[in-house]
Design an enzyme around this catalytic site. Structure first.
Site, PDB file in Angstrom:
ATOM      1  CG  HIS A 101      -1.969   1.027   1.196  1.00  9.66           C
ATOM      2  ND1 HIS A 101      -1.721   2.331   1.534  1.00  9.66           N
ATOM      3  CD2 HIS A 101      -3.279   0.959   0.835  1.00  9.66           C
ATOM      4  CE1 HIS A 101      -2.839   3.034   1.383  1.00  9.66           C
ATOM      5  NE2 HIS A 101      -3.796   2.227   0.962  1.00  9.66           N
ATOM      6  CD  GLU A 171      -5.214   1.700  -3.147  1.00  6.11           C
ATOM      7  OE1 GLU A 171      -6.400   1.716  -2.858  1.00  6.11           O
ATOM      8  OE2 GLU A 171      -4.319   1.751  -2.298  1.00  6.11           O
TER       9      GLU A 171
HETATM   10  C1  PEP Z   1      -6.899   3.029   0.438  1.00  2.00           C
HETATM   11  O1  PEP Z   1      -6.691   3.089   1.632  1.00  2.00           O
HETATM   12  O2  PEP Z   1      -6.413   2.100  -0.186  1.00  2.00           O
HETATM   13  C2  PEP Z   1      -7.721   4.069  -0.181  1.00  2.00           C
HETATM   14  C3  PEP Z   1      -7.930   3.996  -1.470  1.00  2.00           C
HETATM   15  O3  PEP Z   1      -8.231   5.048   0.634  1.00  2.00           O
HETATM   16  P1  PEP Z   1      -9.434   6.078   0.262  1.00  2.00           P
HETATM   17  O4  PEP Z   1     -10.549   5.247  -0.305  1.00  2.00           O
HETATM   18  O5  PEP Z   1      -9.781   6.707   1.572  1.00  2.00           O
HETATM   19  O6  PEP Z   1      -8.887   7.042  -0.724  1.00  2.00           O
END
Ligand code: PEP
Length: 257
Positions: A101, A171
């Protein structure tokens, strides 16, 4: 393309980060589970902090919702103060684990090499790794987004000796917890790119079955924009997964996207 989509069930993963205590987690499950009972067209997982794994497992009971962890260490046991092994996660009832992450990479200094060791340890122990990749805002502005994601994939998935399911979560760092989500079009473009990279690593049949999630400020208001894309197979949800009604709505909307 329709047949390929049919074999990739949507996957919605809640990343609770460092939130909730035991009674809050149990209350979440009591409210959440009846709300998603009817939705059998998507897989759902909750990744609470380590201290809540056992309580959440108990609260999930015989429901279809899977338990996941937010991190693991690659060694099986030993003098590694503060770390948690894959076997310990299995023992607590986990079926999957988030690896790499952006908060682990950027706050805790995890490198691609460490992430690769964690992916291997997860697969060796039959845990599904959810490998997170994504560029920072600076990298995107410099036009380096694809290059960064490619490096994270090639390094994170280097020399895998083990078979098993692997999930990728795209992400973009600038979209995590900021309220500024990527556009569905950008998420689709990057997910398509990720699938092309994966085809250079794994056999094509396996890649067509691999799920690629989008993560970054997902909420009920924007989820269908993402899950409606051909290469986006679900979402990794942070903030909006802390509220049972909001996460249940995300799940329900994904089921019919
Ligand atoms: C995450 O923690 O992987 C994330 C995408 O957080 P958020 O949805 O709060 O942006």
């Amino acid at each position: 393309m329709k047949e390929v989509l049919a074999i990739r069930r949507k996957l919605l993963v809640a990343n609770w980060k460092m939130h909730k205590n035991i009674s809050e987690a149990q209350a979440f499950c009591r409210r959440f589970l009846p709300e998603i009972e009817e939705c059998d067209r998507a897989d759902i997982a909750i990744c609470p902090p380590f201290t809540l794994l056992t309580a959440v497992k108990g609260a999930l009971g015989s429901s279809k919702v899977k338990l996941g962890a937010q991190n693991l260490f690659w060694e099986e046991k030993g003098a590694y103060t503060g770390e948690v092994s894959p076997a310990m996660l299995l023992d607590a009832g986990c079926e999957m684990v988030i690896i790499g992450h952006s908060e682990r990479r950027h706050i805790f200094g995890e490198t691609d090499e460490m992430i690769n060791r964690k992916v291997k340890a997860a697969l060796r122990n039959k845990l599904i790794p959810i490998l997170c990749v994504g560029e920072t805002l600076e990298e995107r502005k410099k036009g380096q987004a694809e290059e960064v994601v490619k490096r994270q994939l090639l390094e994170g998935l280097r020399e895998l000796e083990y078979d098993g399911e692997i999930v990728i979560a795209y992400e973009p760092v600038w979209a995590i917890g900021t309220g500024v989500n990527a556009s569905p079009d950008d998420a689709q473009k990057m997910s398509f790119f990720i699938r092309q990279i994966l085809k250079g690593i794994f056999p094509e049949e396996k890649v067509l079955e691999m799920r690629i999630l989008y993560g970054g400020s997902v909420k009920p208001e924007n989820i269908t924009g993402f899950t409606g894309q051909p290469d986006v197979d679900g979402a990794l949800v942070g903030g909006a997964s802390l509220d049972p009604d909001s996460f249940a709505e995300i799940v329900r909307l994904s089921c019919y996207a």
